[in-house]
Design an enzyme around this catalytic site. Structure first.
Site, short mmCIF file in Angstrom:
data_model
loop_
_atom_site.label_atom_id
_atom_site.label_comp_id
_atom_site.label_asym_id
_atom_site.label_seq_id
_atom_site.Cartn_x
_atom_site.Cartn_y
_atom_site.Cartn_z
N ASN A 107 1.00 -1.17 -0.05
CA ASN A 107 -0.06 -0.14 -0.10
C ASN A 107 0.78 1.16 -0.05
O ASN A 107 2.12 1.15 0.15
CB ASN A 107 -0.76 0.00 1.14
CG ASN A 107 -0.19 0.08 2.54
OD1 ASN A 107 0.53 0.77 2.81
ND2 ASN A 107 -0.23 -1.24 3.15
N ASP B 192 -3.77 -6.42 4.83
CA ASP B 192 -4.96 -7.26 5.52
C ASP B 192 -4.92 -8.79 4.83
O ASP B 192 -5.37 -9.72 5.46
CB ASP B 192 -6.23 -6.75 5.11
CG ASP B 192 -6.71 -5.70 6.25
OD1 ASP B 192 -5.81 -5.67 7.09
OD2 ASP B 192 -7.24 -4.84 5.59
N LYS C 183 10.53 -16.09 -10.42
CA LYS C 183 9.83 -15.01 -11.28
C LYS C 183 8.58 -15.76 -12.00
O LYS C 183 8.99 -16.55 -12.97
CB LYS C 183 10.74 -14.04 -11.79
CG LYS C 183 10.11 -13.22 -12.62
CD LYS C 183 11.09 -12.17 -13.58
CE LYS C 183 10.07 -11.12 -14.30
NZ LYS C 183 11.06 -10.76 -15.40
N PHE D 158 -4.39 2.90 14.83
CA PHE D 158 -4.81 4.02 13.81
C PHE D 158 -5.91 3.53 13.20
O PHE D 158 -6.24 2.22 13.02
CB PHE D 158 -3.38 4.22 13.06
CG PHE D 158 -2.58 5.17 13.44
CD1 PHE D 158 -1.94 5.12 14.50
CD2 PHE D 158 -2.71 6.55 12.75
CE1 PHE D 158 -1.29 6.21 14.94
CE2 PHE D 158 -1.82 7.49 13.07
CZ PHE D 158 -1.09 7.31 14.25
N LYS E 234 -13.51 0.16 15.72
CA LYS E 234 -12.19 -0.26 15.72
C LYS E 234 -11.81 -0.22 17.30
O LYS E 234 -11.08 -1.13 17.74
CB LYS E 234 -11.19 0.29 14.61
CG LYS E 234 -11.36 -0.08 13.33
CD LYS E 234 -10.59 0.48 12.22
CE LYS E 234 -11.21 0.15 10.80
NZ LYS E 234 -10.41 0.88 9.71
N LYS F 97 -11.10 -3.82 18.82
CA LYS F 97 -9.72 -4.13 19.03
C LYS F 97 -9.30 -3.97 20.38
O LYS F 97 -8.24 -3.87 21.04
CB LYS F 97 -8.75 -3.43 18.09
CG LYS F 97 -9.24 -3.68 16.44
CD LYS F 97 -8.32 -3.45 15.66
CE LYS F 97 -8.79 -3.66 14.11
NZ LYS F 97 -7.52 -3.55 13.33
N1 CTP Z 1 -3.61 -3.65 11.80
C1 CTP Z 1 -2.99 -4.73 12.22
N2 CTP Z 1 -2.95 -5.96 11.56
C2 CTP Z 1 -3.61 -5.92 10.52
C3 CTP Z 1 -4.44 -4.88 9.91
C4 CTP Z 1 -4.59 -3.78 10.65
O1 CTP Z 1 -2.24 -4.45 13.41
N3 CTP Z 1 -3.45 -7.11 9.84
C5 CTP Z 1 -3.76 -2.38 12.76
C6 CTP Z 1 -3.19 -1.16 11.99
O2 CTP Z 1 -1.86 -1.12 12.18
C7 CTP Z 1 -3.90 -0.05 12.63
C8 CTP Z 1 -5.22 -0.66 12.88
O3 CTP Z 1 -5.06 -2.25 12.98
O4 CTP Z 1 -3.47 0.38 14.10
C9 CTP Z 1 -6.62 -0.30 12.00
O5 CTP Z 1 -5.89 -0.60 10.36
P1 CTP Z 1 -7.04 -0.34 9.41
O6 CTP Z 1 -6.22 -0.72 7.99
O7 CTP Z 1 -7.51 1.13 9.44
O8 CTP Z 1 -8.21 -1.31 9.47
P2 CTP Z 1 -8.48 -2.64 9.40
O9 CTP Z 1 -8.49 -3.31 10.89
O10 CTP Z 1 -7.56 -3.43 8.56
O11 CTP Z 1 -10.03 -2.86 8.85
P3 CTP Z 1 -10.44 -2.33 7.41
O12 CTP Z 1 -9.19 -2.59 6.48
O13 CTP Z 1 -11.79 -3.13 7.35
O14 CTP Z 1 -10.79 -0.70 7.45
#
Ligand code: CTP
Length: 405
Positions: free
Chosen positions: A210, A279, A289, A327, A341, A345
């Site tokens: 990302n 995710d 490759k 975050f 969240k 969490k």
């Molecule tokens: N996070 C994490 N591990 C993951 C995904 C997210 O520890 N696999 C943590 C990020 O570091 C952040 C928080 O979860 O502190 C929220 O991440 P965000 O990308 O906003 O949300 P998601 O929980 O991934 O949910 P969504 O993608 O559905 O918004």
């Protein structure tokens, strides 16, 4: 308000060829909103003109103990009182000797003696002079008075010698200034921060990731250090150098990040998960490759562990668990998603990050966040630099810590 805005810095310049370099420091400080007043020793005036420093600082320059213009103001006492910080740069061997021995034979040394504000000393001199036991002993003595010394850089000097003694670069001096001014509310904390993106490999040349650059997480690490914390930064791939004094562990994938977070968990008192963790990862990683040839290709993704959620679950079972900060990167329904969240969490605090704006989110210099805590308070932080935003986050963390302990 930016962190340095309206801070009053007294800059003492002494006799070193590096005096010309601090002309730029004055401009940089003023750009950040500081009020700068310059004091110059007699030798400094031989290297750079007080007129230059007056024009750059926008204030009269003080050079002598006994000014004919305003004898009633007792300059060394007023200047010593009226500032947030005294920076002596470049600090010559002679001035460092004066400070070490409490001499008061010029305006700058007298101000240092009469001042109760933090003092930052940036030595600059020939490397043999710097390494001489007398200079080193004087530096040890001024450290014992509580003066902060910013080590000079190593390199080629104006006198053609090479070694330690070059005036530190501005960025290092700036960090030291911020450290001297920042509230020390994290002095006993062991802070674990994750930053940057993760990369989920598909084959040796391709990955899923990302646009996170890690800027916000690195700003959090630098500012936590400024506030006195011991900081460990677990970082996905970024282009930034670790902030000075921060232990940095480099990782690539979410799985690697999870392992390192768990390894560091025991020592932490605060965890901030600023990383943009992928995710999903590929169900299979190809060892070689993958060649083109097919017109379409379907790849199976599987979910990565949610590291923060796992930490939240551990927190449920442990009353002494570190303060947990997450975050939320959102492009819509920011507040609802942040609240969800925070609860799901099991966090103490969440920073909702608008990733939809042009000046906020991934890769931008600035950010606009909303901070929610588990007690129900909400702070809408205006658009600020990521460094300023990080300070606001640490202020909020400080409030939650105070309510918990
Ligand atoms: N996070 C994490 N591990 C993951 C995904 C997210 O520890 N696999 C943590 C990020 O570091 C952040 C928080 O979860 O502190 C929220 O991440 P965000 O990308 O906003 O949300 P998601 O929980 O991934 O949910 P969504 O993608 O559905 O918004």
């Amino acid at each position: 308000m930016p962190f340095l805005t309206d801070k009053k810095i007294l800059l003492g310049i002494t006799g070193s060829i590096a005096a010309y370099k601090v002309a730029d420091w004055v401009r940089a400080l003023r750009r950040e909103g500081c009020q700068v007043t310059v004091v110059m020793t007699e030798s400094a005036c031989r290297f750079i003109s007080p007129l230059t420093m007056a024009a750059l600082s926008g204030n009269p320059v003080h050079t002598g103990m006994f000014t004919a213009e305003a004898p009633e103001t007792i300059p060394h006492i007023n200047l010593a009182r009226d500032h947030d910080l005294l920076v002596i740069a470049p600090a010559s061997a002679q001035t460092i000797g004066r400070l070490a021995h409490g001499l008061a034979d010029n305006l700058l040394a007298t101000i240092a003696l009469a001042s109760s504000v933090p003092v930052l000393v940036c030595p600059a001199m020939n490397s043999v002079m710097f390494q001489h036991p007398a200079t080193q002993a004087n530096l040890a003595t001024i450290r014992s008075y509580g003066y902060r010394v910013v080590e000079p850089d190593c390199g080629k000097m104006a006198c053609d010698e090479e070694g330690p003694g070059r005036l530190t670069e501005w960025e290092k001096a700036r960090q030291a200034i911020l450290t001297a001014i920042a509230p020390q509310n994290l002095g006993n904390e062991n802070v674990l921060i994750t930053a940057g993106p993760t990369r989920e490999a598909f084959d040796p040349v391709r990955f899923l990731s990302n646009p996170s650059t890690g800027k916000m997480g690195y700003a959090l690490a630098a500012t936590a250090k400024q506030r006195g914390a011991t900081v460990t930064l677990i970082s996905g791939p970024t282009t930034f150098a670790p902030p000075p004094g921060v232990q940095c562990i480099q990782v690539s994938s979410a799985a690697e990040m999870q392992v390192e977070v768990m390894n560091c968990l025991k020592a932490a008192t605060i965890i901030v998960k600023a990383a943009a963790v992928s995710d999903y990862r590929f169900a299979e990683t190809q060892p070689h490759k993958v060649k083109k040839g097919q017109t379409a290709l379907s790849l199976e993704l599987v979910a990565n562990p949610d590291i923060l959620k796992e930490l939240g679950k551990l927190k449920e079972k442990s009353p002494d668990f570190p303060l947990l900060v997450g975050f939320a990167a959102e492009s819509r329904d920011h507040l609802e998603e942040g609240k969800r969240k925070l609860k799901e969490k099991n966090l103490d605090l969440i920073v909702i990050n608008d990733i939809g704006g042009t000046e906020t989110g991934f890769g931008t210099e600035t950010n606009k966040v909303t901070i929610l805590d588990s007690n129900g308070s909400q702070e809408d932080v205006p658009l600020l630099s990521k460094e300023e935003t990080a300070h606001r986050i640490w202020d909020a963390v400080g409030r939650v810590l105070a309510s918990k302990r």
